[in-house]
Scaffold this motif. Structure first.
Motif, PDB file in Angstrom:
ATOM      1  N   UNK B 566       7.496 -18.627 -17.267  1.00 22.26           N
ATOM      2  CA  UNK B 566       8.199 -18.758 -15.985  1.00 22.26           C
ATOM      3  C   UNK B 566       7.225 -19.029 -14.852  1.00 22.26           C
ATOM      4  N   UNK B 570       7.023 -22.407 -12.548  1.00 17.60           N
ATOM      5  CA  UNK B 570       7.194 -22.452 -11.083  1.00 17.60           C
ATOM      6  C   UNK B 570       6.009 -23.156 -10.431  1.00 17.60           C
ATOM      7  N   UNK B 610       5.472 -19.020   3.143  1.00 21.71           N
ATOM      8  CA  UNK B 610       6.314 -18.856   1.963  1.00 21.71           C
ATOM      9  C   UNK B 610       5.781 -17.811   1.001  1.00 21.71           C
ATOM     10  N   UNK B 611       4.477 -17.592   1.036  1.00 25.77           N
ATOM     11  CA  UNK B 611       3.860 -16.643   0.107  1.00 25.77           C
ATOM     12  C   UNK B 611       3.910 -15.197   0.608  1.00 25.77           C
ATOM     13  N   UNK B 665       7.664 -11.318 -11.425  1.00 27.17           N
ATOM     14  CA  UNK B 665       8.894 -11.907 -10.913  1.00 27.17           C
ATOM     15  C   UNK B 665       8.757 -12.221  -9.421  1.00 27.17           C
ATOM     16  N   UNK B 666       8.200 -11.299  -8.658  1.00 30.45           N
ATOM     17  CA  UNK B 666       8.021 -11.534  -7.221  1.00 30.45           C
ATOM     18  C   UNK B 666       7.094 -12.728  -6.993  1.00 30.45           C
ATOM     19  N   UNK B 668       6.479 -15.320  -8.991  1.00 32.13           N
ATOM     20  CA  UNK B 668       7.170 -16.567  -9.325  1.00 32.13           C
ATOM     21  C   UNK B 668       8.224 -16.903  -8.267  1.00 32.13           C
ATOM     22  N   UNK B 669       8.929 -15.899  -7.782  1.00 27.47           N
ATOM     23  CA  UNK B 669       9.970 -16.141  -6.771  1.00 27.47           C
ATOM     24  C   UNK B 669       9.376 -16.662  -5.468  1.00 27.47           C
ATOM     25  N   UNK B 670       8.217 -16.145  -5.078  1.00 29.57           N
ATOM     26  CA  UNK B 670       7.617 -16.614  -3.822  1.00 29.57           C
ATOM     27  C   UNK B 670       7.093 -18.041  -3.981  1.00 29.57           C
ATOM     28  N   UNK B 672       8.495 -20.227  -5.980  1.00 30.13           N
ATOM     29  CA  UNK B 672       9.747 -20.986  -5.926  1.00 30.13           C
ATOM     30  C   UNK B 672      10.262 -21.103  -4.496  1.00 30.13           C
TER      31      UNK B 672
END
Lengths: 694, 694
Positions: B566, B570, B610-611, B665-666, B668-670, B672
Motif C-alpha cells: 500500500x 501511494x 499535505x504531509x 496507514x497514516x 500512506x494516507x498523508x 495520498x
C-alpha cells in the motif's frame, strides 16, 4: 428553479425505502444521481468508503418488555410501525433501533427521566432518586439522542428507552391522550400516530473505526472495543407503547414540567404499581454492526478564474425510511439547483469565477459518515481552498419561515440573498411581505431589525467543514414556527412523499424558495469578484457573544480571581482589524487588479481558519474555539466551547481553575491570531505602497 | 555582497558576550538591528515574548566533585573557562551550565557511558552494568545533549556529567592527551583547549511554560512542574577536568569504540580505583529559571504582486558567549543579504513579486524560543502563505564545502543557485571547480552526480516552520569535512571574532559565498513568476526513502504479517501526480495569465502542508509525517518518523503491532492526501478547459 422538477425529483427519490448501505441507496440512487449529474455538470467523481454501519437484526428483534418474577416477559414493544397508508407498504423499511447501540439484554427498575438531559439527571439527584443499575425511560426531543444515552450511561443507568411523547410529537395538550384516541395523528394530520417511533443514530463522528482519517482500503481500523460508541442498551418506542409503561410507574410524581401528553400521572418510577410491583423492565437488543461500502457523489462546475477555489453545496442521500422530508426534500432541491445553474453554463451565458461543488453524501443518518470521511480525506484542500459550504438536509419541514444557522461571515450574504427571493406564501405577499427575508423578519425578529441566524453545532453534514476545516458554513431550512422538537414524522415510517405533499409543501413552493436562496448564495459566492464575506459581522457576533458570556459567567469568574479584560480587549482589536479589512474590500473596484482582489479575497475566506486550534478542544475532535457542538447536546452550538466546558467542569468539581485560565487564554490567542491572519498588504493607486498593513 | 561589510557586521556584533536575555542581546543588539533594518527595509516589526530562560547562579556555583566518606568534596570542577587571549576577557560571559537543568545535589557511583546514546545504555545492559541511582559521565557529540540527559533519566541515572573528549574536540588521536599537554588547542590551533567546555540547552521546544501557544502577556502559563523539562542534575566540564575523573574509574574496561583521546584506560566505572574506592561523584547545581522578555526583529521588503506570500530568511541573535560563529557568522551574513537586496529595491531597479521577510530570532540557544513563539503566534499565516524558509544559524564553520539540509521541494533550486555562486576558494577554481556546486559535488558526491542534501531534524530555527507549519525549508552552512561532531569552540568562551578571523574564514569569503547562496535563493523564490519548487524531487526522495525503509524493515514487517505494498503504491501515485504538476508548471509561459500562474504556484508551495498530521506524531508536538526530529536524537531527522518509532517500540516491547499498522496507514494516507492537494485545474489556450484535472 421549477417546482415541477423538485416535485418530480422527490417522487423519484422516495418510491422505496433507502437506508444507508441498502441496494436502493448505494446502487440505484448513487447511479441515478451520478448519471443525472454527468448529463449536465462538468465532472462527476465518486468517493467510496468502507465504513461500519449498524442495523437491527430481523431474526433477533429488539424489544422493551415487562419482566415478571417468574422470568416471563410481557408487553413486548413492536419491532415495526403500523402501516397506515398504501404508499408506505414497500418491503425493506428498517425496523426499530438506535444505530450502534450494542446487542444484549438488560433488566432493572424503570425510572422516568424526562428528556434525559444532564439537568434532568441532576434534578433526580436533588430529589434523592438513584438510577444506578436502572433502566430509564426518556422523552425524545431537544437534545441529541446520543447525548441522552451518554447521560444515562454517565449517571450509571444500564439501559435507556426513548419514546415520542404525544405532547411533543402527537399535537395534544398535556395529559390529553390515552389509547382510546387511536386515530390521533397521521394520516389524519401531520402529527405522529400512536404507533410511530423515531429511529436514529447515537453518534455524529463519522466512521467509528477510522477516527480522524478517511475510511479507505488502506486505512487502519481500530477495534470496535476501542471506539467511543455507547456501552448501554437503548431502544426507541412509540407513545402508544410508552403509555403501557408510564401508566404503570409508581412512587413520586414527576416535577410538573416533566409531564407530557399522556393522560396519566407521570411518576418518577423505580417500581411499578400493583399488580406489577415485582416486575422489572427489560431491554433486548439484537443489533449488528457491519462493514459496508458507502459512496459520495461529487459534481463540479468549473470556475473560469479561480478553478481551485470551491463554493460547496451538500445534502445527504440516505434516509431512515422513505426520506420524504429527511433528506430528500433537500436532495430534490439540490438536484434542481445543480440543473438550473448548469443550464446557464450550458447556454454559454455564464460561468462562475470559482468552482461550484455539488455533494451528495452517503450514510449521514449513521453519524455524518459520508461528509466526515470526505472532509478527512480532503482536509488540506478544504482548509486551503474552500470558500464556503452550504448545507441542506431537510429542505422544508414547514411553511412558516426560513431558518438559517451560519458562521457570521455569511450573515450579510444570507440577508441580501433572502431579500431578493420572493416570499413563497402569496397571502403574505399581499400583506407587504414580498420576500423570504420579509416574512423571516416578521416571524422571528425581536429587538433588532434583522432576523436571528443560529449558531452551528452538529447534527448534519456541515459539522466537519466548520469544526475541522474552518470553512464558513450555513444550514438552510424552511420551517414551522411551533414549539416542537422536530416535525412529527421525523425518522418514522411516515416521512414520505405523501406526507410532504399533503402536510408540508403541497405545491413545492417552499422547496422552490429554499432552492432559490441556495442558488443565489452560490452565485454570489462563486461569482462576485470580491467575496461577499463579512468580517464586521463576525466582530459584532463576537462582541454580543462576549456580552452574553460575561453576563452568565463574569461574576463567577471574578469571584475566582479571573477577569475578562484580556478577552474583551482582543475582541476590540479584532473589531478594528475587521473594519480595516472590510474597508479595503469596499475600496476595490473595476480598476482593481486581479492580484489586489485575490489578496483581499484570501483574507476574507480564511477568517474561520484562524479560529481553529489544531490541538483540538479538550477531549474533543472539534477544533473551532468560537462555535462547537455543546458537550451535553451535540445538536446545539456552544459559544466559546473550551471556556464554557472548563467553567462547567469547575462548577461540577471535575475541572480546575487553571483549566479555565488555559481555555480563556487559548480563546483570546485565537482571536488575536486572526489579527495577523486578516492583515494584508494592498497597493494603493497613487503610491505603490500607499496602504500598507502587513 | 561585500566581505568587508560581513566582517564589519561580525566585529560589531561580537564585542561583548550576549547571551539570551542579557542587556547586550535584548537592548543593544535588538536596537541596533532594528535601526539598521529601518534604514533600508520597507517595514520593521518587533515581536516580544515573556519566556522562561535558565541561568547558572553566580552565588551558588555549579560543580562536579569527588565526595569522600567523611562528607568532604574535592576535585570541584571549574565554573568558568580560562581566559586565553585578550579579546575574550569582557565581563558577563555565562559560566558552566546546561539550561533548564534543575538545581540540587546528587551523589552516586560514577559510570562512563560513552556518548549516552540509547545504544550505549543498551550496551551497558548487555554487559550487565546497572546504572540505576548512579551518576553517569558521557562524551559530548553526535546526539543532542538534551537527549543524552533524557536517556540517562530513562535508564534511571540520577545525574549526568558531559565532557568534551579531546579525541572529538581536541584534535588528538585516541589515548594521546594527558595534562602535560596543557598547550593543546586554542589559541595555538582551532581545537578546544583543555579548559574549554560546552554550554547548551537541554530542550528544543520553545518557551517551556507555553507549549503550543505564543508566550504573550495574556497567555496562560503552566507550572514548571507540568513541563517536560529534564528532572535530573547535569553539568558540562572540560577535558582537563574530565581527565581527573576518567583516570580514576575502576572496574571493567570500556568497549574499544568508547575509548577517547585521553591517555588513560577508559573504564566503565561504578567505583573509583584506590585510594578513592570509597568515594562517590557529586553534582551540585544552582541554576535558576527566570521569566524574561525576548524579542524577534522582523523586517520586510514588500512584494509588488503577491505581497501576502512570504519568502523568509532567519537567523538567531543570541549567543552563549561571543557568538563568533554561532550565531553571528550567520547574523553578519543575513544583515548583508538584507542590505544588498534592499539596495536594489531602493535604486528602483527591482522589487520582488513576493514579500521578503528577514527574521532575527531571540533566545534560540535556550530552545529555539524566538522562532517557536513566532511560528506559534503566526501559525495560520505561515501555514496559508509562507513559500519557503531559509535558515542560517552558524553560516561558516569551515572552508571545505557547503552543507545543506532541506525539504526536497527546494533541492533543485539549491543546486541551481550553487551553480551560479563562485567558489570562494581560488585554488579550487584553478582546479576547474569554479562554483560552490562544483566543490560541493567534488567533496561530497558519491554514486550520483549530485551532492547530498540532508534531511531536516531539529537543532535550529527551521524546526517549527517545517514541523508545525509545513513550510519548505533549508538550512545552509559552509563547513569542514572532518569527522568531528562540531567545530571545536562550539558554545565555548573561545567562539569569538578572533577565532573566526584566525581559524575559520580569515577573508570572509566563505561567509560571502553563503550570503550569495542565500540571496540568490531568495531572489529566485521571491521573483520567478513560477515558483522554483520541485514536486518531482519530493517524489524521488520518497522513493529512495521507501527503498531504504524497506531494506531496513521490510523483512521484519513481513514476518509480522505487514506488507508495504500500500505504501509503495501511494508513493507511485504521488510520483504520477508530481510529474503532472511539474509538467503543468513547465508549460506556463509569458502568455500565461496571472490566475493560471497563481493556481500552479499555490499547488507547489502547499506540498509540505499535505504531509502535516494535525493530530501530531504519537507523543510529539511535531506534525510532519515524512521528516521529524529523531526520537532519540533531536539533531538528526527521522524518515517516516511515526512508523519508525512504532517499529522501534514494537521491537523494544513498548509498542504493539497495531500501532505500527496505524502509523503505516497514516503515512500512506498523508501521501495520498497530497494527490488531492497537488491536483488543480488549468485553462488551456485553445479550449477554455482543455486541461482539466480537478
Amino acid at each position: 428553479i421549477q417546482t415541477t422538477n423538485i416535485k418530480k425529483n422527490l417522487h423519484e427519490l422516495t418510491v422505496k425505502p433507502y437506508e444507508a448501505g441498502s441496494h436502493q441507496e448505494e446502487v440505484v440512487l448513487v447511479d441515478s444521481i451520478e448519471n443525472t449529474w454527468k448529463s449536465y455538470l462538468d465532472k462527476v467523481e465518486i468517493y467510496p468508503y468502507d465504513v461500519l454501519l449498524s442495523y437491527p437484526n430481523i431474526t433477533d428483534q429488539n424489544y422493551v418488555g415487562l419482566l415478571h418474577p417468574n422470568g416471563s416477559v410481557t408487553m413486548k414493544t413492536n419491532f415495526t410501525e403500523k402501516l397506515l397508508v398504501k404508499n408506505e407498504d414497500q418491503p425493506g423499511v428498517i425496523p426499530s433501533f438506535l444505530a450502534y447501540t450494542p446487542s444484549g439484554d438488560v433488566s432493572g427498575d424503570l425510572f422516568y427521566v424526562n428528556y434525559a438531559s444532564v439537568e434532568d439527571f441532576e434534578e433526580l439527584l436533588k430529589l434523592k432518586v438513584n438510577v444506578t443499575g436502572a433502566i430509564c425511560m426518556a422523552r425524545y426531543g431537544y437534545i441529541f439522542r446520543g447525548d441522552k444515552i451518554k447521560n444515562a450511561e454517565k449517571f450509571n443507568c444500564v439501559g435507556l428507552v426513548l419514546f415520542s411523547d404525544p405532547y411533543d410529537y402527537g399535537g395534544v395538550p398535556k395529559h390529553a391522550w390515552d389509547p382510546s384516541f387511536s386515530q390521533n395523528g397521521y394520516p389524519n394530520s401531520w402529527w405522529s400516530p400512536p404507533s410511530g417511533f423515531q429511529r436514529g443514530s447515537t453518534q455524529l463522528h463519522g466512521d467509528p473505526l477510522t477516527p480522524d482519517y478517511p475510511a479507505l482500503d488502506l486505512t487502519h481500523r481500530i477495534q470496535e472495543s476501542e471506539t467511543n460508541l455507547g456501552k448501554i442498551q437503548a431502544q426507541p418506542i412509540s407513545y402508544e407503547q410508552a403509555y403501557e409503561y408510564i401508566s404503570k410507574l409508581g412512587d413520586t410524581v414527576a416535577p410538573e414540567a416533566w409531564h407530557g401528553g399522556m393522560n396519566v400521572t407521570y411518576r418518577l418510577g423505580g417500581s411499578f404499581e400493583h399488580p406489577h410491583e415485582n416486575c422489572k423492565a427489560e431491554i433486548h437488543i439484537g443489533n449488528v454492526n457491519v462493514l459496508k461500502k458507502v459512496h459520495n457523489v461529487i459534481g463540479y462546475i468549473k470556475g473560469w478564474q479561480d478553478p481551485d477555489k470551491y463554493v460547496i453545496i451538500g445534502n445527504h442521500r440516505d434516509a431512515w425510511t422513505y426520506g420524504g422530508l429527511d433528506p430528500s426534500s433537500g436532495t430534490a432541491v439540490v438536484l434542481e439547483v445543480a440543473r438550473a445553474i448548469a443550464a446557464l453554463v450550458r447556454d454559454g451565458k455564464w460561468r462562475p469565477r470559482r468552482t461550484l461543488v455539488f455533494c451528495n453524501w452517503g450514510a449521514e443518518e449513521h453519524g455524518l459518515i459520508g461528509s466526515t470521511e470526505w472532509t478527512e480525506q480532503l482536509e488540506k484542500r478544504l482548509l486551503l481552498r474552500a470558500i464556503a459550504y452550504i448545507n441542506i438536509d431537510i429542505a422544508v419541514q414547514g411553511s412558516a419561515t426560513l431558518r438559517a444557522s451560519a458562521t457570521p461571515t455569511l450573515y450579510s450574504a444570507i440577508y441580501n440573498t433572502t431579500k431578493v427571493v420572493p416570499n413563497p406564501n402569496i397571502d403574505e405577499i399581499s400583506q407587504n411581505r414580498s420576500t423570504v427575508f420579509d416574512t423571516w423578519l416578521y416571524k422571528k425578529a425581536r429587538k433588532v431589525n434583522l432576523p436571528p441566524i443560529g449558531n452551528l453545532g452538529s447534527g448534519s453534514d456541515y459539522t466537519t467543514f466548520l469544526q475541522k476545516c474552518g470553512v464558513a458554513s450555513v444550514d438552510l431550512i424552511y420551517s414551522f414556527d411551533k414549539r416542537i422538537p422536530s416535525y412529527p414524522s421525523y425518522h418514522s415510517l411516515h416521512d414520505t412523499f405523501d406526507y410532504m405533499e399533503y402536510f408540508v409543501d403541497p405545491k413545492f413552493k417552499y422547496s422552490k424558495a429554499i432552492a432559490e436562496v441556495a442558488a443565489d448564495l452560490m452565485m454570489k459566492l462563486s461569482s462576485l469578484p470580491v467575496l461577499p464575506l463579512s468580517p464586521n459581522d463576525y466582530s459584532a457576533k463576537l462582541k454580543s457573544m462576549f456580552q452574553q458570556f460575561n453576563e452568565t459567567n463574569g461574576e463567577f469568574l471574578n469571584a475566582n480571581g479571573i477577569h475578562l479584560t484580556n478577552l474583551e480587549s482582543t475582541i476590540d482589536q479584532f473589531n478594528e482589524a475587521a473594519a480595516a479589512l472590510s474597508n479595503a474590500a469596499e475600496k476595490l473596484n473595476v480598476e482593481s487588479s486581479d492580484a489586489e482582489i485575490r489578496v483581499i479575497n484570501d483574507r476574507l475566506f480564511e477568517i474561520d481558519r484562524g479560529f481553529l486550534d489544531f490541538k483540538g478542544l479538550p477531549g474533543q475532535q472539534w477544533r473551532h474555539v468560537i462555535f462547537a457542538p455543546a458537550s451535553h447536546n451535540s445538536y446545539s452550538a456552544s459559544g466559546f466551547p473550551g471556556v464554557t466546558d472548563a467553567i462547567y467542569n469547575l462548577q461540577h468539581s471535575t475541572g480546575t481553575l487553571d483549566e479555565v485560565r488555559q481555555q480563556l487564554s487559548v480563546l483570546a490567542l485565537k482571536i488575536l491570531a486572526l489579527l495577523t491572519l486578516t492583515q494584508y498588504i494592498c497597493k494603493g493607486k497613487q503610491h505603490l505602497y500607499l496602504f500598507f498593513k502587513l
